[in-house]
Design a protein around this motif. Structure first.
Motif, mmCIF file in Angstrom:
data_model
loop_
_atom_site.group_PDB
_atom_site.id
_atom_site.type_symbol
_atom_site.label_atom_id
_atom_site.label_comp_id
_atom_site.label_asym_id
_atom_site.label_seq_id
_atom_site.Cartn_x
_atom_site.Cartn_y
_atom_site.Cartn_z
ATOM 1 N N ASP A 1 44.323 29.051 40.624
ATOM 2 C CA ASP A 1 44.060 29.342 39.380
ATOM 3 C C ASP A 1 42.819 30.323 38.852
ATOM 4 O OD1 ASP A 1 42.237 27.298 39.713
ATOM 5 O OD2 ASP A 1 42.690 26.524 37.588
ATOM 6 N N LEU A 2 42.059 30.515 39.647
ATOM 7 C CA LEU A 2 40.996 31.261 39.558
ATOM 8 C C LEU A 2 41.201 32.740 40.083
ATOM 9 C CD1 LEU A 2 38.130 28.820 40.413
ATOM 10 C CD2 LEU A 2 37.885 30.218 38.321
ATOM 11 N N HIS A 3 41.134 33.874 39.396
ATOM 12 C CA HIS A 3 41.625 35.453 39.712
ATOM 13 C C HIS A 3 40.403 36.066 39.507
ATOM 14 C CE1 HIS A 3 45.945 34.371 37.995
ATOM 15 N NE2 HIS A 3 45.525 33.505 39.283
ATOM 16 N N VAL A 4 40.165 36.845 40.637
ATOM 17 C CA VAL A 4 39.198 37.815 40.607
ATOM 18 C C VAL A 4 38.994 38.825 39.350
ATOM 19 C CG1 VAL A 4 40.577 39.769 41.954
ATOM 20 C CG2 VAL A 4 37.978 39.502 42.045
ATOM 21 N N HIS A 5 38.158 38.949 38.637
ATOM 22 C CA HIS A 5 38.085 40.062 37.744
ATOM 23 C C HIS A 5 37.206 41.311 37.883
ATOM 24 C CE1 HIS A 5 34.056 39.013 36.053
ATOM 25 N NE2 HIS A 5 34.165 37.681 36.254
ATOM 26 N N SER A 6 36.162 41.060 39.055
ATOM 27 C CA SER A 6 35.028 42.045 39.409
ATOM 28 C C SER A 6 34.909 41.811 40.852
ATOM 29 C CB SER A 6 33.964 42.326 38.429
ATOM 30 O OG SER A 6 33.189 41.018 38.561
ATOM 31 N N LEU A 7 34.475 42.941 41.303
ATOM 32 C CA LEU A 7 33.627 43.051 42.758
ATOM 33 C C LEU A 7 32.895 44.288 42.877
ATOM 34 C CD1 LEU A 7 35.028 45.363 44.813
ATOM 35 C CD2 LEU A 7 36.991 43.915 44.813
ATOM 36 N N HIS A 8 31.622 44.119 43.767
ATOM 37 C CA HIS A 8 30.857 44.915 43.813
ATOM 38 C C HIS A 8 30.516 44.995 45.355
ATOM 39 C CE1 HIS A 8 29.918 45.586 39.293
ATOM 40 N NE2 HIS A 8 30.503 44.361 39.449
ATOM 41 N N GLY A 9 30.408 46.179 45.975
ATOM 42 C CA GLY A 9 30.143 46.125 47.376
ATOM 43 C C GLY A 9 29.442 47.407 47.647
ATOM 44 N N PHE B 1 38.882 44.116 37.316
ATOM 45 C CA PHE B 1 40.383 43.802 37.044
ATOM 46 C C PHE B 1 40.475 43.258 35.643
ATOM 47 C CE2 PHE B 1 39.606 43.291 41.573
ATOM 48 C CZ PHE B 1 40.396 44.103 42.325
ATOM 49 N N HIS B 2 41.555 44.116 34.795
ATOM 50 C CA HIS B 2 41.685 43.572 33.502
ATOM 51 C C HIS B 2 42.977 42.942 33.154
ATOM 52 C CE1 HIS B 2 38.512 46.676 33.261
ATOM 53 N NE2 HIS B 2 39.419 47.463 33.342
ATOM 54 N N ARG B 3 43.924 43.210 33.772
ATOM 55 C CA ARG B 3 45.299 42.347 33.471
ATOM 56 C C ARG B 3 46.137 42.268 34.712
ATOM 57 N NH1 ARG B 3 43.715 46.142 29.590
ATOM 58 N NH2 ARG B 3 43.857 45.313 27.509
ATOM 59 N N PRO B 4 47.082 41.329 34.580
ATOM 60 C CA PRO B 4 48.012 41.141 35.880
ATOM 61 C C PRO B 4 48.686 42.431 36.223
ATOM 62 C CG PRO B 4 47.990 39.287 34.068
ATOM 63 C CD PRO B 4 47.398 40.424 33.556
ATOM 64 N N PHE B 5 48.984 42.606 37.409
ATOM 65 C CA PHE B 5 49.627 43.838 37.771
ATOM 66 C C PHE B 5 50.362 43.259 39.117
ATOM 67 C CE2 PHE B 5 45.644 43.991 39.748
ATOM 68 C CZ PHE B 5 45.819 44.663 40.959
ATOM 69 N N ARG B 6 51.164 44.301 39.646
ATOM 70 C CA ARG B 6 52.025 44.189 40.965
ATOM 71 C C ARG B 6 51.539 45.572 41.737
ATOM 72 N NH1 ARG B 6 55.291 40.040 42.164
ATOM 73 N NH2 ARG B 6 55.774 41.255 43.931
ATOM 74 N N ALA B 7 50.942 45.244 42.905
ATOM 75 C CA ALA B 7 50.668 46.651 43.686
ATOM 76 C C ALA B 7 51.800 47.193 44.310
ATOM 77 C CB ALA B 7 49.596 46.385 44.472
ATOM 78 N N ASP B 8 52.875 46.476 44.273
ATOM 79 C CA ASP B 8 54.271 47.250 44.851
ATOM 80 C C ASP B 8 55.182 48.103 43.852
ATOM 81 O OD1 ASP B 8 55.270 44.973 43.520
ATOM 82 O OD2 ASP B 8 55.674 43.739 45.296
ATOM 83 N N GLU B 9 54.522 48.082 42.717
ATOM 84 C CA GLU B 9 55.195 48.845 41.608
ATOM 85 C C GLU B 9 54.299 49.992 41.190
ATOM 86 O OE1 GLU B 9 55.657 46.115 38.330
ATOM 87 O OE2 GLU B 9 57.341 45.057 39.406
ATOM 88 N N TRP B 10 54.845 51.089 40.890
ATOM 89 C CA TRP B 10 53.971 52.301 40.577
ATOM 90 C C TRP B 10 52.896 52.104 39.665
ATOM 91 C CZ3 TRP B 10 54.264 56.056 43.821
ATOM 92 C CH2 TRP B 10 55.630 56.530 44.459
ATOM 93 N N LEU B 11 51.626 52.607 40.118
ATOM 94 C CA LEU B 11 50.408 52.701 39.315
ATOM 95 C C LEU B 11 50.165 54.146 39.235
ATOM 96 C CD1 LEU B 11 48.695 49.341 40.876
ATOM 97 C CD2 LEU B 11 49.722 49.577 38.489
ATOM 98 N N LEU B 12 49.554 54.436 37.944
ATOM 99 C CA LEU B 12 48.755 55.689 38.048
ATOM 100 C C LEU B 12 47.625 55.494 38.272
ATOM 101 C CD1 LEU B 12 49.090 58.568 37.173
ATOM 102 C CD2 LEU B 12 48.689 58.217 34.953
ATOM 103 N N PHE B 13 46.799 56.236 39.165
ATOM 104 C CA PHE B 13 45.513 56.164 39.376
ATOM 105 C C PHE B 13 44.826 57.547 38.805
ATOM 106 C CE2 PHE B 13 42.447 55.828 43.199
ATOM 107 C CZ PHE B 13 41.290 55.356 42.438
#
Length: 285
Positions: free
Chosen positions: A49-57, A223-235
């Motif tokens: 139930d914990l979802h990533v909201h940011s990463l820095h690498g 990461f702002h909102r839920p999404f699916r990476a197997d559906e089209w995303l405009l980058f």
């Protein structure tokens, strides 16, 4: 090749994982995969139930493809609403990548977002891979991802500048349907975001024959909102600055119905052979 295999890790013991990466540049590990595997390792130590909201690498050294990478997770903080993890990716006893990631339990709140830029839909657009190089990681990218250029006929995806520097747009999705696992979709987006982002800085200087050496320096995703990476995303990408061989680029991911689901910023070094220099050994591709 199933996309999930690119992010699969072997658990060695508590907070210690092992993975293998494909090449980005010839013989050198693809940075987006190292970042995605690091995020998988971090998320594997947390409740669902914990979802990533940011990463820095930070990319510290070039990773190799002929031996595994060890991911060491530090459980920095576990709070009621947020949790923090640090991951160091190690190869041959040396750090090649470091990641800090923050996770949150979803909350209800007011919302606003930037508008989605104008772009044609993905149907009928040229595949990015049709104009890409055939060495490095390109064949693997083509095998696991659909990506279509919403820009010029050369497939570079570039668009007229808006005063914010060069820009480009790509539609992208995984070729296979992924499980309903938010962490996996976040890792897939992280993987995708390292393929063309920093090259946006170099669009005004590209030609069909010029050779370049490109290496990521650091990378951040929100990461702002839920999404699916197997559906089209405009980058949608733009580069506000390029100086001292370092290009800064930022991007936004939108769903087809206009929801802003993630923002990303990356800096990388871009050099040409005319500089009579090679990339330092500590820099990853």
């Amino acid at each position: 090749m199933p996309f999930q295999e690119l992010l699969t890790l072997e658990r060695l013991e508590a907070d210690l994982y092992r993975g293998v990466c494909h090449q980005g540049a010839p013989l050198l590990a693809f940075g987006g995969q190292v970042a995605g595997q690091s995020l998988i390792a971090a998320g594997s130590t947390l409740a669902d139930d914990l979802h990533v909201h940011s990463l820095h690498g930070y990319f510290i050294r070039a990773g190799r493809t002929d031996r595994p990478i060890i991911y060491q997770v530090d459980r920095t903080r576990d709070g009621r609403s947020f949790a923090t993890r640090r991951v160091v990716a190690v190869q041959d006893g040396k750090a090649v990548f470091s990641l800090s990631a923050s996770f949150q339990r979803p909350e209800q709140s007011p919302e606003h977002q930037a508008d989605m830029p104008d772009a044609p839909g993905p149907e009928g657009l040229p595949e990015l891979w049709e104009s890409g190089p055939r060495d490095g990681g390109w064949p693997i990218f083509e095998a696991v991802l659909e990506s279509r250029s919403a820009g010029d006929a050369l497939g570079h995806g570039r668009l007229p500048s808006t005063g914010q520097g060069p820009r480009q747009q790509l539609w992208v999705r995984t070729r296979e349907i992924l499980p309903d696992a938010p962490l996996l979709h976040a890792c897939a987006l992280t993987y995708v975001s390292d393929i063309r982002l920093v090259e946006t800085s170099d669009l005004p200087y590209m030609d069909d024959t010029g050779e370049r050496m490109i290496a990521s320096l650091d990378h951040a995703v929100w990461f702002h909102r839920p999404f699916r990476a197997d559906e089209w995303l405009l980058f949608a990408m733009e580069s506000p600055n390029y100086a001292s061989s370092r290009g800064l680029a930022r991007g936004q991911f939108f769903t087809r119905d206009g929801r802003l689901v993630a923002s990303v910023v990356q800096e990388g070094v871009i050099r040409r052979p005319t500089a009579a220099r090679s990339l330092p050994a500590e820099i990853s591709p």
